[in-house]
Motif scaffolding. Structure first.
Motif, PDB file in Angstrom:
ATOM      1  N   SER A  39       0.816  -1.221   0.000  1.00  0.00           N
ATOM      2  CA  SER A  39       0.000   0.000   0.000  1.00  0.00           C
ATOM      3  C   SER A  39       0.844   1.264   0.000  1.00  0.00           C
ATOM      4  CB  SER A  39      -0.920   0.005   1.223  1.00  0.00           C
ATOM      5  OG  SER A  39      -1.740  -1.134   1.238  1.00  0.00           O
ATOM      6  N   VAL A  40       2.151   1.145   0.028  1.00  0.00           N
ATOM      7  CA  VAL A  40       3.046   2.298   0.136  1.00  0.00           C
ATOM      8  C   VAL A  40       3.803   2.475  -1.167  1.00  0.00           C
ATOM      9  CG1 VAL A  40       4.980   3.293   1.401  1.00  0.00           C
ATOM     10  CG2 VAL A  40       3.273   1.948   2.620  1.00  0.00           C
ATOM     11  N   LYS A  41       3.819   3.712  -1.668  1.00  0.00           N
ATOM     12  CA  LYS A  41       4.543   4.029  -2.908  1.00  0.00           C
ATOM     13  C   LYS A  41       6.043   4.013  -2.667  1.00  0.00           C
ATOM     14  CE  LYS A  41       5.126   8.239  -4.264  1.00  0.00           C
ATOM     15  NZ  LYS A  41       6.566   8.291  -4.608  1.00  0.00           N
ATOM     16  N   SER A  42       6.761   3.428  -3.594  1.00  0.00           N
ATOM     17  CA  SER A  42       8.215   3.410  -3.488  1.00  0.00           C
ATOM     18  C   SER A  42       8.782   4.799  -3.796  1.00  0.00           C
ATOM     19  CB  SER A  42       8.799   2.374  -4.454  1.00  0.00           C
ATOM     20  OG  SER A  42      10.212   2.332  -4.351  1.00  0.00           O
ATOM     21  N   PHE A  43       9.982   5.060  -3.314  1.00  0.00           N
ATOM     22  CA  PHE A  43      10.567   6.400  -3.446  1.00  0.00           C
ATOM     23  C   PHE A  43      10.873   6.761  -4.887  1.00  0.00           C
ATOM     24  CE2 PHE A  43      14.238   3.736  -3.662  1.00  0.00           C
ATOM     25  CZ  PHE A  43      15.196   4.442  -4.360  1.00  0.00           C
ATOM     26  N   ASP A  44      11.062   5.774  -5.776  1.00  0.00           N
ATOM     27  CA  ASP A  44      11.406   6.042  -7.165  1.00  0.00           C
ATOM     28  C   ASP A  44      10.216   5.873  -8.103  1.00  0.00           C
ATOM     29  OD1 ASP A  44      11.255   3.341  -6.720  1.00  0.00           O
ATOM     30  OD2 ASP A  44      12.767   2.820  -8.207  1.00  0.00           O
ATOM     31  N   CYS A  45       8.994   5.870  -7.565  1.00  0.00           N
ATOM     32  CA  CYS A  45       7.791   5.718  -8.374  1.00  0.00           C
ATOM     33  C   CYS A  45       7.125   7.068  -8.578  1.00  0.00           C
ATOM     34  CB  CYS A  45       6.809   4.742  -7.713  1.00  0.00           C
ATOM     35  SG  CYS A  45       7.373   3.030  -7.712  1.00  0.00           S
ATOM     36  N   CYS A  46       6.427   7.174  -9.680  1.00  0.00           N
ATOM     37  CA  CYS A  46       5.722   8.413 -10.017  1.00  0.00           C
ATOM     38  C   CYS A  46       4.553   8.611  -9.066  1.00  0.00           C
ATOM     39  CB  CYS A  46       5.237   8.351 -11.463  1.00  0.00           C
ATOM     40  SG  CYS A  46       4.223   9.756 -11.960  1.00  0.00           S
ATOM     41  N   SER A  47       4.314   9.860  -8.687  1.00  0.00           N
ATOM     42  CA  SER A  47       3.217  10.160  -7.771  1.00  0.00           C
ATOM     43  C   SER A  47       1.861  10.105  -8.459  1.00  0.00           C
ATOM     44  CB  SER A  47       3.418  11.557  -7.160  1.00  0.00           C
ATOM     45  OG  SER A  47       4.615  11.611  -6.411  1.00  0.00           O
ATOM     46  N   LEU A  48       1.821  10.036  -9.787  1.00  0.00           N
ATOM     47  CA  LEU A  48       0.565   9.928 -10.522  1.00  0.00           C
ATOM     48  C   LEU A  48       0.273   8.490 -10.939  1.00  0.00           C
ATOM     49  CD1 LEU A  48       0.562  13.095 -12.819  1.00  0.00           C
ATOM     50  CD2 LEU A  48      -0.915  12.645 -10.882  1.00  0.00           C
ATOM     51  N   THR A  49       1.235   7.857 -11.573  1.00  0.00           N
ATOM     52  CA  THR A  49       1.022   6.496 -12.068  1.00  0.00           C
ATOM     53  C   THR A  49       1.355   5.430 -11.034  1.00  0.00           C
ATOM     54  OG1 THR A  49       3.273   6.379 -12.974  1.00  0.00           O
ATOM     55  CG2 THR A  49       1.542   7.274 -14.403  1.00  0.00           C
ATOM     56  N   LEU A  50       2.099   5.778  -9.985  1.00  0.00           N
ATOM     57  CA  LEU A  50       2.525   4.845  -8.933  1.00  0.00           C
ATOM     58  C   LEU A  50       3.356   3.698  -9.501  1.00  0.00           C
ATOM     59  CD1 LEU A  50      -0.770   4.622  -6.827  1.00  0.00           C
ATOM     60  CD2 LEU A  50       1.107   6.246  -6.612  1.00  0.00           C
ATOM     61  N   GLN A  51       4.014   3.955 -10.612  1.00  0.00           N
ATOM     62  CA  GLN A  51       4.893   2.979 -11.252  1.00  0.00           C
ATOM     63  C   GLN A  51       6.312   3.546 -11.312  1.00  0.00           C
ATOM     64  OE1 GLN A  51       3.940  -0.093 -12.111  1.00  0.00           O
ATOM     65  NE2 GLN A  51       1.850   0.350 -11.438  1.00  0.00           N
ATOM     66  N   PRO A  52       7.333   2.687 -11.414  1.00  0.00           N
ATOM     67  CA  PRO A  52       8.705   3.201 -11.523  1.00  0.00           C
ATOM     68  C   PRO A  52       8.860   4.149 -12.703  1.00  0.00           C
ATOM     69  CG  PRO A  52       8.733   0.855 -11.060  1.00  0.00           C
ATOM     70  CD  PRO A  52       7.296   1.207 -11.296  1.00  0.00           C
ATOM     71  N   CYS A  53       9.539   5.245 -12.468  1.00  0.00           N
ATOM     72  CA  CYS A  53       9.671   6.296 -13.486  1.00  0.00           C
ATOM     73  C   CYS A  53      10.675   5.874 -14.559  1.00  0.00           C
ATOM     74  CB  CYS A  53      10.124   7.605 -12.843  1.00  0.00           C
ATOM     75  SG  CYS A  53       8.955   8.275 -11.635  1.00  0.00           S
ATOM     76  N   ARG A  54      10.303   6.108 -15.801  1.00  0.00           N
ATOM     77  CA  ARG A  54      11.231   5.884 -16.909  1.00  0.00           C
ATOM     78  C   ARG A  54      12.080   7.124 -17.163  1.00  0.00           C
ATOM     79  NH1 ARG A  54       7.370   3.700 -21.603  1.00  0.00           N
ATOM     80  NH2 ARG A  54       6.138   5.475 -20.825  1.00  0.00           N
ATOM     81  N   ARG A  55      11.443   8.310 -17.088  1.00  0.00           N
ATOM     82  CA  ARG A  55      12.163   9.589 -17.206  1.00  0.00           C
ATOM     83  C   ARG A  55      11.750  10.443 -16.014  1.00  0.00           C
ATOM     84  NH1 ARG A  55      11.416  12.222 -22.974  1.00  0.00           N
ATOM     85  NH2 ARG A  55      12.955  13.613 -22.012  1.00  0.00           N
ATOM     86  N   PRO A  56      12.384  10.222 -14.867  1.00  0.00           N
ATOM     87  CA  PRO A  56      11.925  10.905 -13.643  1.00  0.00           C
ATOM     88  C   PRO A  56      12.258  12.389 -13.655  1.00  0.00           C
ATOM     89  CG  PRO A  56      13.906   9.630 -13.196  1.00  0.00           C
ATOM     90  CD  PRO A  56      13.511   9.312 -14.604  1.00  0.00           C
ATOM     91  N   VAL A  57      11.320  13.181 -13.159  1.00  0.00           N
ATOM     92  CA  VAL A  57      11.507  14.609 -12.921  1.00  0.00           C
ATOM     93  C   VAL A  57      10.962  14.906 -11.534  1.00  0.00           C
ATOM     94  CG1 VAL A  57      11.449  15.328 -15.337  1.00  0.00           C
ATOM     95  CG2 VAL A  57       9.319  15.153 -14.047  1.00  0.00           C
ATOM     96  N   VAL A  58      11.476  15.956 -10.929  1.00  0.00           N
ATOM     97  CA  VAL A  58      11.071  16.322  -9.574  1.00  0.00           C
ATOM     98  C   VAL A  58      10.685  17.791  -9.556  1.00  0.00           C
ATOM     99  CG1 VAL A  58      13.392  16.962  -8.782  1.00  0.00           C
ATOM    100  CG2 VAL A  58      11.716  16.126  -7.124  1.00  0.00           C
ATOM    101  N   THR A  59       9.700  18.130  -8.747  1.00  0.00           N
ATOM    102  CA  THR A  59       9.302  19.522  -8.569  1.00  0.00           C
ATOM    103  C   THR A  59      10.182  20.172  -7.512  1.00  0.00           C
ATOM    104  OG1 THR A  59       7.650  18.973  -6.878  1.00  0.00           O
ATOM    105  CG2 THR A  59       6.943  18.906  -9.176  1.00  0.00           C
ATOM    106  N   LYS A  60      10.020  21.474  -7.365  1.00  0.00           N
ATOM    107  CA  LYS A  60      10.825  22.184  -6.370  1.00  0.00           C
ATOM    108  C   LYS A  60      10.439  21.821  -4.950  1.00  0.00           C
ATOM    109  CE  LYS A  60       7.810  26.230  -6.602  1.00  0.00           C
ATOM    110  NZ  LYS A  60       7.765  27.697  -6.866  1.00  0.00           N
ATOM    111  N   ASP A  61       9.272  21.168  -4.776  1.00  0.00           N
ATOM    112  CA  ASP A  61       8.850  20.706  -3.459  1.00  0.00           C
ATOM    113  C   ASP A  61       9.301  19.285  -3.177  1.00  0.00           C
ATOM    114  OD1 ASP A  61       7.520  23.106  -2.899  1.00  0.00           O
ATOM    115  OD2 ASP A  61       5.771  22.441  -4.049  1.00  0.00           O
ATOM    116  N   GLY A  62       9.928  18.622  -4.150  1.00  0.00           N
ATOM    117  CA  GLY A  62      10.483  17.295  -3.915  1.00  0.00           C
ATOM    118  C   GLY A  62       9.586  16.135  -4.299  1.00  0.00           C
ATOM    119  N   PHE A  63       8.524  16.369  -5.067  1.00  0.00           N
ATOM    120  CA  PHE A  63       7.642  15.284  -5.482  1.00  0.00           C
ATOM    121  C   PHE A  63       8.074  14.759  -6.842  1.00  0.00           C
ATOM    122  CE2 PHE A  63       5.111  17.736  -2.485  1.00  0.00           C
ATOM    123  CZ  PHE A  63       4.624  16.737  -1.659  1.00  0.00           C
TER     124      PHE A  63
END
Length: 312
Positions: A39-63
């Motif tokens: 039930s917990v999202k992994s640190f390297d997963c997207c906050s929208l798709t909840l899947q591992p990011c292929r091209r990860p980007v981060v916002t200035k707030d750290g999401f």
């Protein structure tokens, strides 16, 4: 305290186990459940798709987001804003037309009142020209007015909601169209700002920072990257990254390092260990991670379900 049998119901003590069992069966009281690992999202997963990011980007707030998912979200919000803007323009034009019609109707009413105010001045000359007709009409008017005093008094003194032309309307006050505030929708200009779906802060494409994860060198090339539990490591200390390890993103290069490395090595001289570039406080972005089994990392994770209380 006496001990109970499993099915004993004659005891004077309502135990905690019995209370929890009855609350679960009846649907009353507070419902609490421990979240599992799935039930917990992994640190390297997207906050929208909840899947591992292929091209990860981060916002200035750290999401963390997948670049494709967050760009699609921004495009969707822009299209929604365009649709709302067209609807706002349509409602604004309708309001302007209504105001112009009301102004013209008021002007017409003022003209009619002015014309009606001028007519009594012409009545004496007209009455002198026709002789006895004005007296006859006046008598008829007085007789008609004397004949219907009861009707006018009845209509003015009635308190029924079916008078004054309302007898043809249904007295269904609970219908939305019969409410006092029923009418055309008010034109409200939509907000053009796009907000982050997680932090609800303003989000712009140019504020997205590319993230670079360092692959863990474990020598296991048979399994795919997604199948591995430990996938990435800190490029400086080579510590394995996980939800239990606080991480940070260095803005100039996008490298993900541990917060321990930041506190012990980077913050002393504020120099990037890999490029020897001078850093500022805003260049260190703490990466928002998922929860773990410990309560300290789940301070922002809340789920509430309101149910009736079970009174004992």
């Amino acid at each position: 305290m006496t001990r109970h049998a499993r099915n004993c119901t004659a005891g004077a003590v309502y135990t905690y186990n019995e209370k929890k069992r009855d609350a679960a069966e009846s649907g009353y009281g507070t419902n609490a459940q421990r979240l599992g690992k799935d039930s917990v999202k992994s640190f390297d997963c997207c906050s929208l798709t909840l899947q591992p990011c292929r091209r990860p980007v981060v916002t200035k707030d750290g999401f963390l987001f997948d670049k494709e998912a967050i760009l699609q979200y921004i495009v969707t919000k822009k299209n929604e804003y365009s649709r709302r803007l067209k609807e706002y323009e349509r409602l604004r034009r309708a309001e302007e037309e209504q105001l112009s019609q009301e102004a013209s109707s008021k002007q017409q009413a003022r003209m009619e009142r002015f014309v009606n105010a001028e007519k009594p001045a012409m009545t004496p000359a007209h009455s002198s020209a026709v002789g006895e007709r004005p007296s006859t009409s006046a008598a008829a008017t007085s007789s008609s007015s004397s004949a219907t005093p009861s009707t006018s008094s009845t209509s003015s003194s009635s308190i029924s909601n079916m008078t004054n032309g309302h007898e043809k309307k249904l007295p269904s006050f609970w219908l939305p169209s019969e409410c006092p505030n029923a009418g055309a929708a008010k034109a409200q200009k939509p907000d053009a700002t796009i907000y982050c779906p997680v932090s609800q802060q303003p989000l712009r494409v140019k504020d997205l920072i590319d993230v670079k994860f360092t692959l863990l060198k474990d020598g296991d090339f048979k399994r795919s990257l997604i199948a591995k539990e430990a996938r990435y490591m800190c490029p400086i200390t080579h510590d394995v990254l996980s939800n239990a390890v606080p991480c940070a993103v260095l803005r100039p290069t996008g490298d993900v390092v541990t917060m321990e490395c930041v506190e012990r090595l980077i913050r002393k001289d504020m120099i990037h260990p890999l490029t020897d570039r001078k850093l500022k406080d805003k260049d260190i972005i703490p990466l928002q991670r998922g929860g773990t089994g410990y309560a300290t990392t789940n301070d922002n994770l809340q789920a509430k379900e309101k149910r009736p209380m079970l009174q004992v």
